[in-house]
Every structure is written in structure tokens, then in C-alpha cells.
Design an enzyme around this catalytic site. Structure first.
Site, PDB file in Angstrom:
ATOM      1  N   SER A  17       0.843  -1.187   0.000  1.00  0.00           N
ATOM      2  CA  SER A  17       0.000   0.000   0.000  1.00  0.00           C
ATOM      3  C   SER A  17       0.886   1.248   0.000  1.00  0.00           C
ATOM      4  O   SER A  17       1.730   1.386  -0.893  1.00  0.00           O
ATOM      5  CB  SER A  17      -0.941  -0.047   1.202  1.00  0.00           C
ATOM      6  OG  SER A  17      -1.995   0.898   1.067  1.00  0.00           O
TER       7      SER A  17
ATOM      8  N   ASP B  45      -8.578  -3.860  -6.920  1.00  0.00           N
ATOM      9  CA  ASP B  45      -8.116  -3.400  -5.614  1.00  0.00           C
ATOM     10  C   ASP B  45      -8.874  -2.116  -5.300  1.00  0.00           C
ATOM     11  O   ASP B  45      -8.811  -1.159  -6.070  1.00  0.00           O
ATOM     12  CB  ASP B  45      -6.606  -3.149  -5.653  1.00  0.00           C
ATOM     13  CG  ASP B  45      -6.006  -2.778  -4.296  1.00  0.00           C
ATOM     14  OD1 ASP B  45      -6.633  -1.993  -3.565  1.00  0.00           O
ATOM     15  OD2 ASP B  45      -4.907  -3.259  -3.984  1.00  0.00           O
TER      16      ASP B  45
ATOM     17  N   HIS C 167      -7.007  -5.909  -1.339  1.00  0.00           N
ATOM     18  CA  HIS C 167      -5.834  -5.074  -1.114  1.00  0.00           C
ATOM     19  C   HIS C 167      -4.751  -5.925  -0.441  1.00  0.00           C
ATOM     20  O   HIS C 167      -4.867  -6.280   0.720  1.00  0.00           O
ATOM     21  CB  HIS C 167      -6.230  -3.901  -0.219  1.00  0.00           C
ATOM     22  CG  HIS C 167      -5.212  -2.818  -0.132  1.00  0.00           C
ATOM     23  ND1 HIS C 167      -4.631  -2.230  -1.243  1.00  0.00           N
ATOM     24  CD2 HIS C 167      -4.668  -2.183   0.950  1.00  0.00           C
ATOM     25  CE1 HIS C 167      -3.791  -1.292  -0.847  1.00  0.00           C
ATOM     26  NE2 HIS C 167      -3.786  -1.248   0.464  1.00  0.00           N
TER      27      HIS C 167
END
Length: 488
Positions: free
Chosen positions: A209, A426, A455
Site C-alpha cells: 500500500s 483493488d 488489497h
């Protein structure tokens, strides 16, 4: 951001921060490792912690310093040990001392632990690393990563007042002046200091991320002291900017059909619609109803949209999301929330403070309200499920500090040692981000895309191909010879 502003900062940045990006020599003095703080959960693995001292301001390397806490799970096979593998779980603002143990418990292969000392850390400002605080309380009506859905321009105006108050509160609580030094570039420099402090000539890195942005900055600033780099669920650059934030809405639109298909197959259980199209209509209708008439405890359409967005992070959360919708369709069955104690410290105060500081310090954000109102109107039409939330105004519009330097530019020159991992669907970092980032890295990067949803790829998705390719790269250095799509 105005072009004149970029040019001026580019010159200032070259003059002020060129020197600190040089790799630090490995430190010869052994580290003192001790038990980690009790709240750092690493069981059943044995972890130890130490602190590394770094400059608060790399433009003043002999000035004030801060201490960063670092954790280590030692490699299990000294004969196979390659070095250290550092981790970042994202955020910015996420605690990472327990990240190696978390991924091991999720199934990271033993061969990775045999090959590396696994290094977790709280990055600057987080947790045990000279923490910062804006003073958020549990009853604050502010949102973590993105503001609430804006139904019209008046809602953007109302949110602007909250955003301005948040920025002012952060400035007022920054009594020691540390917030301005929380940036992705400085955190990347910290990574190189940690590598040197641990006596390593090179370091490998796994970031997910926002950790992908940090890793992209790290490998760009220090190409000669970075080893094997894995960036998972990617931002499109070395920072989170307004374009990346608005792409949350695209991620929601691309991922929502996976949840809708799942719910339609379980219509008998949840009653949300017999087809994906019917599930979508249920969502839109329910959110609009809650906009008009919130529940008795104040749950409204913005809450539903935000929690559904969060529910798309992994298919394992689909059931809880469906149950939430059920309870809103029949409020009599809704759980009664626990009331917050007014003025009590918020459990997310530190994480949210770091998130805002890094996000607002990395790049300049638009300051005029009309820009946000216009973008909200555009994205409400373009991405109707969530666009009017992702485009809403942030405290960055009122942040006290201007960026001290330009964001780190992704460096296409250097070793081909960057492996990008990305799910095709995502909700927060859509697949286009990885494509954009790969173009910036050029021949330095290979992209592995899975047909999965959610994710997080490595050990967080159920994709054998991605797991095998990533593990082979980390353990044996076998980079895929071409970009690869891993089928479900």
C-alpha cells in the site's frame, strides 16, 4: 500545484537535500537488542527490539535527533542468510514492529525466514518512534483516510470547516515542531540509516500500500545499497497525492462487482439482490435513503459508503459487509453502538496524525474550495458509488507547512531489482497505479498481476502463482523474465 512552485522547489531541493541521499556506511558497532514492548505481538516467533537514532531534519544532520524503534526476527539458517529484509505495512502511520510476525502468521514461507533477518519498525512519528499527536479524541467527527461522501457543493463547504479545524489543531499540538519533518523522503533516508546501523551493506525491502511509495522512494534515493525490493498493492509514485486519492473511487468501482457477484450468489442468506445489478441497486438505494433519513444513532449514507469501501479490502470481509447492509435494511436488527466518551483520546490519533503529516508535507495540495467542489461534482458522475468521497476536501488544503522539498522522483536508472505485485481489482490502489509506477521505473521493474480481488497480494491473497514468484525472487533472486499475469 503551480509550475513555478515546482521549479522553485526543484532547485531548492537539489541544493538542500542532495547530500543526505548518499548511502551511509555500514556501522561496525554491534547493536543492543532487548525484548520488544509487551504490546508488540510477535508470537509464536521470537523478536527483539532496538532503537536507531536519526536526524530529525536531514538538512541539519548535526542538529536534533529522534529515536526509531526497530524489531528483528533473526534468520533461522545462518548458512543461507542473505541479509536483512525490512517491512512497511502502509498508512502512512501504520505500526510495523509486528509486521514480520503478522506475515509469517499469514503463511510467509519458512525459506524467507531462513534467508533474512526480518526487520519491522515504527517509522518516524509512529508508535514507539518519537510519536506525534494532533490531539484527536474518540468523539471527533473526522474520517481516517478520506472525508465523507459529499452529496452537493454545500457538503464540501461544510467539510472544509472540519478540515480547517483539523489542520489548525495539528499545528497547535505540534509544540516541538516535529510534524514538518514527517515526509516519505525522510522516512526513506531513515531506512538507509537503519540498514547502516545494523551493519549491512545492502537491504531488501517489502512494502504494501503506502509502503510501496516508501519503497519506491527508498530504491530511487539509494539504488546502490538496496537489494531485492518487493512493492505490493501500489501507489503510482513515491507519495500519496490528490490524483492517487481520487483513484480510490476507481478502485471501488472496479472491485465492487466482485462483492456484488458474491452477494447475489447468497441472496437467500442476505437478501441483497439476486443479480449483481440488483445488489448494486440495493447499495445505491440504501445509501440514498440513509442520506435522507439517518438511523436513530446517526448512521448515514456516508458511513455506509465508507464501511463498504473498507469491506472490499479482502473477500474475507464480505460477510460482515453483507450483514451490515442487512441491519440497515431492517434497522430494528442493527447492533447498538457503544457510545464514545467525550474528550477521550482516540485510538487512531497517532496513526491519523502521521497520515496527515506525511500526506500534506509530501506535495502541495489545492487550497481553493472551488477546486474540490468541482472535482466532487465530476467524480460523483464518473464514479457514482464513491467518487464524491474520494474527491472531497482534506486538511492538507489548510496545512501549516509547505513542502520543504519536491517528492522523490522515481529513478529509472539502477539495478533491475524491483518486483511489483498487484491485484487486478483493488479498492484503494487500483491496477492502473502499478502500471503507472512501472512506466516510471522502466526496465528496473517487473509487474506481476493477479486476477484476484482485494488489497494485498503476497501471502494475503490465495494466489499460488504470485506466492511462488515472489518467494523465488526473495530467496533465490529469480526475477520473472517478463511481466506476468497470475490466473486465479
Amino acid at each position: 500545484m503551480k509550475l513555478a512552485f515546482i521549479g522553485t522547489l526543484g532547485l531548492i531541493g537539489a541544493l538542500l537535500v542532495g547530500e543526505p541521499t548518499k548511502a551511509q556506511p555500514a556501522e561496525a558497532e554491534p547493536r543492543r537488542w532487548a525484548a520488544c514492548p509487551a504490546e508488540v505481538i510477535t508470537a509464536p516467533f521470537v523478536a527483539q527490539c532496538t532503537t536507531v537514532t536519526v536526524p530529525l531534519d536531514y538538512r541539519d544532520p548535526d542538529g536534533a535527533t529522534i529515536d526509531l524503534m526497530v524489531s528483528r526476527i533473526a534468520a533461522t539458517d545462518p548458512a543461507k542468510r542473505r541479509g536483512i529484509l525490512m517491512f512497511n505495512p502502509g498508512g502512512p502511520g501504520g505500526t510495523g514492529l509486528d509486521q514480520p510476525a503478522f506475515l509469517l502468521n499469514k503463511g510467509m514461507p519458512a525459506s524467507v525466514l531462513a534467508s533474512y533477518d526480518l526487520i519491522g519498525m515504527d517509522t518516524r512519528g509512529v508508535g514507539h518512534s518519537s510519536p506525534v499527536s494532533c490531539g484527536f479524541t474518540a468523539d471527533d467527527a473526522y474520517w481516517a483516510n478520506i472525508p465523507p461522501y459529499a452529496g452537493d457543493t454545500a457538503a464540501v463547504t461544510a467539510q472544509s470547516k472540519i478540515a480547517a479545524e483539523v489542520a489548525q489543531r495539528c499545528a497547535a499540538n505540534d509544540t516541538d515542531g516535529r510534524l514538518r519533518h514527517l515526509t516519505t523522503a525522510n522516512t526513506a533516508r531513515d531506512l538507509d540509516r537503519i540498514r547502516a546501523a545494523l551493519g549491512e551493506k545492502k537491504a531488501s525491502f517489502y512494502g504494501a500500500s503506502y509502503g510501496s511509495a516508501l519503497g519506491a522512494a527508498y530504491v530511487s534515493l539509494f539504488p546502490d545499497s538496496t537489494d531485492r525490493i518487493v512493492l505490493d498493492s501500489n501507489l503510482a509514485d513515491t507519495h500519496l497525492d490528490r490524483d492517487s486519492l481520487r483513484r480510490y473511487a476507481r478502485g471501488f468501482e472496479e472491485t465492487f462487482p466482485d462483492f456484488a457477484a458474491w452477494a447475489a450468489q447468497r441472496h437467500t442468506a442476505y437478501g441483497l439482490g439476486q443479480t449483481p445489478a440488483a445488489v448494486r441497486r440495493t447499495f445505491v438505494t440504501l445509501a440514498e435513503r440513509l442520506d435522507r433519513t439517518p438511523t436513530a444513532d446517526g448512521f448515514n449514507g456516508a458511513h455506509l459508503r465508507y464501511l463498504t469501501f473498507a469491506g472490499l479490502y479482502h473477500p474475507i470481509q464480505y460477510g460482515a459487509t453483507a450483514r451490515l447492509w442487512q441491519s440497515m435494511l431492517n434497522p430494528a436488527t442493527a447492533p447498538v453502538p457503544t457510545p464514545e466518551t467525550p474528550g477521550a483520546p482516540s485510538p487512531v490519533d497517532n496513526a491519523l496524525t502521521v497520515y496527515l503529516a506525511v500526506t500534506c508535507n509530501d506535495v502541495a495540495w489545492p487550497k481553493d474550495l472551488a477546486t474540490y467542489q468541482r472535482d466532487v461534482e465530476t467524480d460523483r458522475e464518473r464514479y457514482p458509488l464513491f467518487g464524491a468521497a474520494a474527491a472531497n476536501i482534506m486538511p492538507c488544503a489548510y496545512w501549516k507547512h509547505e513542502p520543504a522539498e519536491p517528492p522523490v522522483k522515481v529513478d529509472a536508472k539502477g539495478p533491475a531489482n524491483v518486483l511489483l505485485l498487484q491485484n487486478r481489482h483493488d479498492p484503494v490502489t487500483p491496477a492502473v497505479n502499478a502500471e503507472l509506477l512501472q512506466r516510471k521505473f522502466g526496465k528496473r521493474a517487473r509487474l506481476v498481476t493477479t486476477d484476484g480481488s482485494g488489497h494485498g497480494v503476497y501471502v494475503l491473497s490465495d494466489n499460488a502463482c504470485a506466492l511462488n514468484l515472489t518467494t523465488s525472487y526473495l530467496v533465490d533472486g529469480r526475477m520473472p523474465t517478463r511481466d506476468t499475469t497470475c490466473r486465479a
